[in-house]
Design an enzyme around this catalytic site. Sequence first.
Site, mmCIF file in Angstrom:
data_model
loop_
_atom_site.group_PDB
_atom_site.id
_atom_site.type_symbol
_atom_site.label_atom_id
_atom_site.label_comp_id
_atom_site.label_asym_id
_atom_site.label_seq_id
_atom_site.Cartn_x
_atom_site.Cartn_y
_atom_site.Cartn_z
ATOM 1 N N ARG A 240 0.843 -1.199 0.000
ATOM 2 C CA ARG A 240 0.000 0.000 0.000
ATOM 3 C C ARG A 240 0.876 1.246 0.000
ATOM 4 O O ARG A 240 0.558 2.229 -0.683
ATOM 5 C CB ARG A 240 -0.933 -0.012 1.214
ATOM 6 C CG ARG A 240 -2.032 -1.053 1.133
ATOM 7 C CD ARG A 240 -2.693 -1.287 2.489
ATOM 8 N NE ARG A 240 -3.379 -0.106 2.990
ATOM 9 C CZ ARG A 240 -3.879 -0.003 4.223
ATOM 10 N NH1 ARG A 240 -3.756 -1.021 5.075
ATOM 11 N NH2 ARG A 240 -4.488 1.102 4.603
ATOM 12 N N CYS B 45 -1.017 5.835 9.427
ATOM 13 C CA CYS B 45 -1.426 4.518 8.913
ATOM 14 C C CYS B 45 -2.622 4.740 8.003
ATOM 15 O O CYS B 45 -2.641 5.703 7.238
ATOM 16 C CB CYS B 45 -1.732 3.552 10.053
ATOM 17 S SG CYS B 45 -3.039 4.110 11.167
#
Length: 342
Positions: free
Chosen positions: A232, A293
């Site tokens: 990601r 995050c």
Amino acid sequence: MVAAALLMRGAGARASLRRAQFTSPIFKMSSQSAQRGFSSYLVTPKELKEALDRNSPTKISTAPRTVAVCASWFLPNDGRNGLETFRKKRIPHARFFDLDKVIDKHSPYPHMLPTAQTFAKAMGGLGIRRDDTVVVYDSAELGIFSAPRVGWTLKAFGHDQVHVLNNFKLWVEEGYPTESGEFWDVDTCAYPIPEFKADKVADFEEVKELVKDYNKEGAEGVQILDARSYGRWLGKDPEPRPGLSSGHMPGSISVPVSDLLDPEKKTILPGDQLRKIFENKGIDPNRPVISSCGTGVTAAVIDAALNEAGYGQEGGRRLYDGSWTEWAQRVQPSDGLIIKEE
């Protein structure tokens, strides 16, 4: 972003919950007993069991207690549910914090911190008193994932007597007691409205300015650590939220949660191993850190790991509350602030 969910039954329980809806003067908590009974922020199953056994057996006691709190949460594309996991297996008499419930409900982004009033109502609704020592834990399936977020949130609102169990997976495997089924009723209490520690949080505008100044002469040199998976971060794997671009902020450092956990036990690694990981990633312990995050949940795992490693000063660590979900929706393509590796 702490959310509290009580599985309570009957009118009596509802009346108890209403009693928790109170107002009180702003209260700033003392940290004198922050480490009561435990030698570090992370605690072992044995240490938690011994602390729970020291609790007074009578419900009328006003003595400070150790309270186990389940904070199980899963990514939106996982298919599992934290509350169902809690019902299936939990530490006896544990409470459940629902990370999707007590939040800033006016924010378009998930898991943003609630107001101090909302936080106090949630704590009181769970029957947690201001002088209780809270030990937060995750699901046995994930080991360590969302519990550090709840621990960090309690600290952000001045409840310094908080720790993280390392971990519930070991608790189960080592044969400590568990229970299942519907949750038992708790006696709600009046939890004082705390003072919010704003210096533990970084917001979008500040992070954007720091990123725009990356590599410029005279820049402060704040390090942004990203807990999402490496795929990601690279921009090659999709985000779990449909329509959200993956990638990373210029200058950010990939620190996937999986790198910080034992591959078998799913516990946070020992401090010496963590220090080597941080050193190998080029993280400078003398420079401030902002953890990020997807939505501000697993960023707190980085914070807990830095604490366990004794890497840098706690006062030099902050968490970007909106994290990537806010970042990817607010920056413009023309800004050049989302990097994808080819």
